[in-house]
Design a protein around this motif. Structure first.
Motif, PDB file in Angstrom:
ATOM      1  N   SER A  54     -60.221  11.912  -5.369  1.00  0.00           N
ATOM      2  CA  SER A  54     -60.385  12.308  -4.022  1.00  0.00           C
ATOM      3  C   SER A  54     -59.160  12.749  -3.702  1.00  0.00           C
ATOM      4  O   SER A  54     -58.018  12.555  -3.892  1.00  0.00           O
ATOM      5  N   THR A  55     -59.560  13.805  -2.451  1.00  0.00           N
ATOM      6  CA  THR A  55     -58.396  14.077  -1.580  1.00  0.00           C
ATOM      7  C   THR A  55     -57.905  13.198  -0.631  1.00  0.00           C
ATOM      8  O   THR A  55     -58.481  12.034  -0.541  1.00  0.00           O
ATOM      9  N   PRO A  57     -56.542  12.554   2.851  1.00  0.00           N
ATOM     10  CA  PRO A  57     -56.243  13.608   4.100  1.00  0.00           C
ATOM     11  C   PRO A  57     -55.161  12.937   4.850  1.00  0.00           C
ATOM     12  O   PRO A  57     -54.498  13.535   5.664  1.00  0.00           O
ATOM     13  N   PRO A  88     -63.522  16.205  -1.289  1.00  0.00           N
ATOM     14  CA  PRO A  88     -63.021  15.374   0.041  1.00  0.00           C
ATOM     15  C   PRO A  88     -64.181  14.395   0.785  1.00  0.00           C
ATOM     16  O   PRO A  88     -63.848  13.738   1.588  1.00  0.00           O
ATOM     17  N   THR A  89     -65.382  14.521   0.138  1.00  0.00           N
ATOM     18  CA  THR A  89     -66.365  13.773   0.737  1.00  0.00           C
ATOM     19  C   THR A  89     -67.045  12.684  -0.488  1.00  0.00           C
ATOM     20  O   THR A  89     -67.077  13.308  -1.458  1.00  0.00           O
TER      21      THR A  89
END
Length: 454
Positions: A54-55, A57, A88-89
């Protein structure tokens, strides 16, 4: 029902997968230690290892730098190229993994939030870890034993290799507590609310709570419920309609509607906004956080003015934990690494996992991102750090969520109660009738998920 690749979507696995992905975002970042292989050098020249994470943030530039350095070091070690894929999600991760499971092609290594591991296990798409597999990454005893608690349904059926531990604690502003005459952090949820009221004055609030976060709300309800003796899933029965769940939601929503010790803007906050409010010195307590917040807080107004403590372990309405209650300081939280069974590069995958779970890699990762190592040696080095000690204590008192393929649906049912209540919170009150109706619907959906998973 076992969710195989063929019936994964048909049998309701897609719903379970999407929900479980919302459990804990997976965000493995670390700096590798290229020394000390257990099986000799691996020649990966001309090969590519695909890794899905995952990214992150909170720390985008740091993660970008880690990706580059890790790829460079892995190429030096094996000659192979690392191809990074990110999402991202939770929905994006769900789509990516669902496609890979059904098609039998995709990333070689996945980073998963721990509460997703039961659903991943049920697909049969990931490598089960025997003695040979553990030896390739340095042995099972390389890892803090507690972090293996949600790697599989039992010790003989494990797929998850612990990467980071994310025990949840609460941060507290030492100056605001002292100003309110509070000499030590709350140990019961009722005391927590009372402290919140005492610290609320002007533009300063007692509590920073992210009511609109995708991940936080259900964890509060789960903790309070099992502390009161309700396991949420009891064998083949869901227990979201238990009075302990209603009482937990009443306390959680009551911090804003009744106690009025949360900034009204928190109705629209995610975790990042709650952390920002605490970092600005505008809140006394920041619950449901982890040492992941250290890099942010140490660059903020509260540097040197905050500490961590265990979250309360006595349920709402009680002065002591009931005899059948569970001492749950946190969910057993963090990230697991799993290796795709379809991967043609399993030797490289295990070499990669070994590299990023070695002690130096884990210690460096903690310095950059504040995530607690799962490596025994790296974790032990943090024991003398008073700032991190409460998180290590929380890790030892963490309780795993049920290892059920239905857990994602149960979790989402709890989350949806919070989501559906946001308009009521904005209006300033939550009626008993509304809460009862939402819990009834949540119970129905959770029980249906359990029935499908039989």
């Amino acid at each position: 029902m076992e969710i195989t690749r063929k019936n994964f979507i048909i049998g309701g696995g897609l719903g379970a997968l999407s929900l479980a992905l919302a459990a804990c975002g997976s965000s493995p970042e670390s700096s590798p230690n290229t020394g000390g292989g257990t099986g000799g050098a691996i020649d990966g020249k001309g090969k590519t290892l695909t890794v899905l994470f995952s990214t992150k943030p909170q720390y985008p530039e740091e993660q970008k730098a880690w990706f580059a350095k890790t790829a460079e070091d892995f190429k030096t070690l094996t000659g192979a190229t690392v191809q990074w894929e990110t999402f991202p999600t939770a929905n994006d991760e769900m789509t990516r993994i669902q496609t890979s499971v059904v098609s039998g092609t995709g990333p070689d290594v996945y980073g998963l939030g721990t509460t997703f591991t039961p659903t991943a296990f049920s697909t049969g798409a990931f490598v089960k870890l025997g003695d040979n597999e553990w030896n390739q990454i340095g042995g099972k005893d390389k890892f803090v034993p507690a972090t293996l608690g949600i790697s599989g349904p039992d010790k003989d059926n494990l797929i998850g290799i612990p990467f980071v531990s994310r025990p949840f604690v609460m941060a507290y502003n030492t100056e605001l507590l002292a100003k309110a005459g509070i000499d030590k952090p709350a140990t019961t949820w009722d005391e927590f609310a009372e402290h919140g009221k005492k610290m609320t004055t002007g533009d300063e609030y007692g509590l920073a709570v992210a009511y609109k976060d995708n991940f936080d709300p259900w964890k509060f309800i789960w903790a309070m419920s099992i502390q009161a003796g309700n396991p949420i899933i009891d064998g083949k029965k869901a227990r979201l309609d238990d009075p302990t769940v209603a009482k937990a939601f009443e306390a959680y929503f009551g911090w804003m509607t009744t106690d009025k010790c949360v900034d009204p803007a928190a109705v629209g906050w995610g975790n990042a906004q709650a952390v920002a409010a605490f970092a600005a010195g505008k809140a006394g307590y920041l619950p449901m956080t982890s040492p992941l917040s250290i890099p942010t807080l140490d660059k903020s107004e509260v540097k040197g003015k905050y500490q961590y403590a265990l979250m309360p372990m006595v349920p709402p309405g009680e002065t002591s934990r009931p005899a059948d209650g569970v001492e749950a300081a946190s969910i057993l939280s963090g990230d697991n690494l799993v290796i795709a069974d379809y991967s043609p590069n399993k030797d490289l995958a295990f070499a990669f996992v070994k590299m990023i779970t070695d002690a130096d890699a884990q210690s460096n990762y903690y310095k950059i991102f504040g995530e607690v190592p799962t490596n025994v040696e790296a974790a032990k080095a943090l024991e003398s750090d008073p700032l991190v000690a409460p998180a290590l204590d929380a890790a030892s008192k963490s309780v795993a969520t049920p290892f059920s393929g239905a857990w994602g649906d149960v979790q989402l049912a709890l989350t949806n109660v919070a989501v559906q209540t946001i308009p009521d919170l904005s209006a300033g009150s939550v009626s008993d009738a509304s809460l009862t109706a939402r819990l009834k619907d949540a119970q129905s959906k959770a029980q249906a998920a359990l029935d499908r998973a039989k």
